[in-house]
Enzyme design. Structure first.
Site, PDB file in Angstrom:
ATOM      1  CD  GLU A  73      19.439  42.520  24.604  1.00 23.03           C
ATOM      2  OE1 GLU A  73      18.277  42.369  25.035  1.00 23.03           O
ATOM      3  OE2 GLU A  73      20.301  43.186  25.198  1.00 23.03           O
ATOM      4  N   PRO A 131      16.075  34.892  31.630  1.00 26.25           N
ATOM      5  CG  PRO A 131      16.523  37.156  31.239  1.00 26.25           C
ATOM      6  CD  PRO A 131      16.869  35.788  30.774  1.00 26.25           C
TER       7      PRO A 131
HETATM    8  C1  9D3 Z   1      18.235  44.509  29.609  1.00 24.36           C
HETATM    9  C2  9D3 Z   1      18.168  43.441  28.564  1.00 24.36           C
HETATM   10  N1  9D3 Z   1      16.799  42.967  28.498  1.00 24.36           N
HETATM   11  C3  9D3 Z   1      16.111  43.634  27.396  1.00 24.36           C
HETATM   12  C4  9D3 Z   1      14.625  43.626  27.609  1.00 24.36           C
HETATM   13  C5  9D3 Z   1      16.650  41.530  28.366  1.00 24.36           C
HETATM   14  C6  9D3 Z   1      17.718  40.690  28.958  1.00 24.36           C
HETATM   15  C7  9D3 Z   1      18.520  39.922  28.139  1.00 24.36           C
HETATM   16  C8  9D3 Z   1      19.505  39.114  28.683  1.00 24.36           C
HETATM   17  C9  9D3 Z   1      17.915  40.637  30.327  1.00 24.36           C
HETATM   18  C10 9D3 Z   1      18.923  39.828  30.875  1.00 24.36           C
HETATM   19  C11 9D3 Z   1      19.709  39.072  30.054  1.00 24.36           C
HETATM   20  C12 9D3 Z   1      20.770  38.188  30.622  1.00 24.36           C
HETATM   21  N2  9D3 Z   1      20.254  37.396  31.742  1.00 24.36           N
HETATM   22  C13 9D3 Z   1      20.461  36.095  31.864  1.00 24.36           C
HETATM   23  O1  9D3 Z   1      21.117  35.500  31.037  1.00 24.36           O
HETATM   24  C14 9D3 Z   1      19.850  35.391  32.971  1.00 24.36           C
HETATM   25  C15 9D3 Z   1      19.032  35.848  34.052  1.00 24.36           C
HETATM   26  C16 9D3 Z   1      18.551  37.153  34.398  1.00 24.36           C
HETATM   27  O2  9D3 Z   1      18.839  38.188  33.779  1.00 24.36           O
HETATM   28  N3  9D3 Z   1      17.746  37.259  35.489  1.00 24.36           N
HETATM   29  C17 9D3 Z   1      17.400  36.197  36.254  1.00 24.36           C
HETATM   30  N4  9D3 Z   1      17.816  34.982  35.964  1.00 24.36           N
HETATM   31  C18 9D3 Z   1      18.618  34.824  34.871  1.00 24.36           C
HETATM   32  S1  9D3 Z   1      19.245  33.380  34.347  1.00 24.36           S
HETATM   33  C19 9D3 Z   1      20.032  34.025  33.065  1.00 24.36           C
END
Ligand code: 9D3
Length: 250
Positions: A119, A92
């Site tokens: 995370e 993200p």
């Molecule tokens: C709800 C968790 N969040 C805490 C602030 C952070 C978070 C950590 C890990 C949000 C998403 C993820 C996992 N996402 C990905 O690995 C990911 C992703 C995404 O979530 N949105 C858009 N593109 C991508 S590419 C990989």
């Protein structure tokens, strides 16, 4: 093109090559897709791939050792085959993917996609091994696998010999930076709705003009930022102006 994907869900990622354009490209050996499970690079009895975050807080973080060991294994294999390789982390925090980024990636020989879960990945892996970080957009996924699958799909269809001439990537409306025009097929009347007369005219120049006008008009209406960031020639300007005036009338 060779894809290597580091993932805790290899079956999910492999499924992208089971059907459609990517499936055909894999069968024709136009792409190679290999998955690597970080769990296979652990050395403890519990095969631990994650740990608690330093500093506290919720969730878990992917441990660095198994990821770096996997990346180095893949790098060594690719080097032995003279495949130049880039490492891409899906997260993200990355820049948002677009077609021009996909086009650049499609010119590489080998791509390693690192998929995070939980995370995310210990920051030191990114500093040591990752060349680029990309996101699918501003919404929350549970991991990077769908990102890797999106990249494999969108890159593969740009590779030489993957698409036929008829629906070649060049012809795509979006590679022109505009949204597509409406499409219709038989029946001529469906649910009382007729198709636009121009499409039955047989006048291919009029049809092309209508399609261009629809593409311009719909892009202006739905994605104005795509039209604002480009220079329209006199003909496109006129087509768009006529489209927008017709909207007001109807
Ligand atoms: C709800 C968790 N969040 C805490 C602030 C952070 C978070 C950590 C890990 C949000 C998403 C993820 C996992 N996402 C990905 O690995 C990911 C992703 C995404 O979530 N949105 C858009 N593109 C991508 S590419 C990989």
């Amino acid at each position: 093109m060779r894809f290597d994907v580091i993932t805790l869900f290899p079956d999910l990622v492999q499924s992208v090559a089971e059907s459609g354009v990517v499936g055909r490209a894999a069968k024709a050996d136009l792409i190679d897709l290999y998955c690597w499970n970080p769990r296979d690079y652990t050395t403890d009895v519990h095969r631990t791939v994650d740990g608690r975050p330093y500093g506290g807080g919720p969730g878990m973080v992917m441990k660095p050792e198994c990821l770096v060991d996997a990346i180095r294994d893949i790098r060594a294999i690719n080097a032995s085959k003279s495949i130049a390789t880039k490492v891409i982390y899906l997260s993200p925090q990355g820049k948002t993917l677009n077609q021009s980024a996909i086009k650049k990636m499609s010119t590489e020989q080998g791509l390693i996609f690192l998929c995070g879960r939980y995370e995310g990945v210990d920051e030191r892996v990114l500093e040591m091994e990752v060349d680029e970080e990309w996101s699918l957009g501003d919404y929350v996924l549970s991991g990077g696998e769908l990102g890797a699958m999106v990249l494999i799909d969108s890159i593969t269809r740009l590779l030489p010999d993957v698409l036929g001439h008829k629906d070649s990537a060049e012809q795509d409306s979006f590679s022109d930076g505009l949204l597509d025009c409406p499409h219709y097929t038989r029946p001529e009347v469906y649910a009382g709705k007729e198709i636009p007369d121009v499409l039955k005219s047989g006048n291919h120049q009029r049809i092309a003009k209508w399609r261009r006008q629809q593409a311009l008009g719909r892009t202006q209406q739905r994605r104005p930022e795509l039209v604002e960031n480009r220079i329209l020639d006199a003909e496109d300007k006129q087509l768009l102006q006529d489209f927008l005036e017709n909207i007001k009338e109807n």
